[in-house]
Design a protein around this motif. Structure first.
Motif, PDB file in Angstrom:
ATOM      1  N   THR A 117       0.830   3.821  -3.158  1.00 29.28           N
ATOM      2  CA  THR A 117       0.416   5.203  -2.914  1.00 29.28           C
ATOM      3  C   THR A 117       1.503   6.179  -3.322  1.00 29.28           C
ATOM      4  OG1 THR A 117      -0.983   4.432  -1.118  1.00 29.28           O
ATOM      5  CG2 THR A 117      -0.501   6.786  -1.180  1.00 29.28           C
TER       6      THR A 117
ATOM      7  N   ARG B 170       0.828  -1.219   0.000  1.00 27.13           N
ATOM      8  CA  ARG B 170       0.000   0.000   0.000  1.00 27.13           C
ATOM      9  C   ARG B 170       0.852   1.255   0.000  1.00 27.13           C
ATOM     10  NH1 ARG B 170      -3.842  -2.717   3.899  1.00 27.13           N
ATOM     11  NH2 ARG B 170      -5.305  -3.690   2.451  1.00 27.13           N
TER      12      ARG B 170
ATOM     13  N   TYR C 292      -4.897   3.626   0.024  1.00 18.66           N
ATOM     14  CA  TYR C 292      -4.219   3.843   1.301  1.00 18.66           C
ATOM     15  C   TYR C 292      -5.178   4.147   2.458  1.00 18.66           C
ATOM     16  CZ  TYR C 292      -0.263   4.905   4.303  1.00 18.66           C
ATOM     17  OH  TYR C 292       0.670   4.876   5.311  1.00 18.66           O
TER      18      TYR C 292
END
Length: 109
Positions: free
Chosen positions: A64, A60, A104
């Motif tokens: 991101t 993640r 996220y």
């Protein structure tokens, strides 16, 4: 609270990744002195450390960063290379940013 803590880390990481990469780019593509490349490499190494300050999983966090870096790269290019993004650059960057915010920050069980 996660948003307030994570955004400055994403911005710092983006500045390190883009700034370090830009210095290496200048060294290799625009014949700047080798110390540009060496400083760029140190900044890129620091970026690797900054990324570990995030609390989410590796997948993640790095997904991101991709979206954040798209936006920051356009802003960097506007500031340092006199680049003018067109509407498709802006639309694409906003879509990427929206996507990574979902990745996220979406609530999970």
């Amino acid at each position: 609270m996660q948003i307030i803590k994570s955004i400055p880390i994403f911005i710092l990481a983006g500045l390190c990744e883009i700034g370090g990469g830009y210095l290496i780019w200048l060294w290799l593509k625009e014949d700047k002195p080798i110390w540009y490349g060496l400083i760029g490499a140190l900044i890129l190494a620091f970026y690797g450390v900054v990324a570990t300050l995030q609390t989410a999983s590796f997948a993640r966090v790095y997904a991101t960063y991709g979206g954040v870096f798209i936006v920051m790269s356009l802003l960097w290019s506007m500031k340092f290379d006199n680049y003018s993004p067109d509407k498709y650059d802006i639309i694409g960057a906003l879509i990427a940013l929206l996507g990574v915010c979902i990745i996220y920050y979406a609530p999970r069980n």
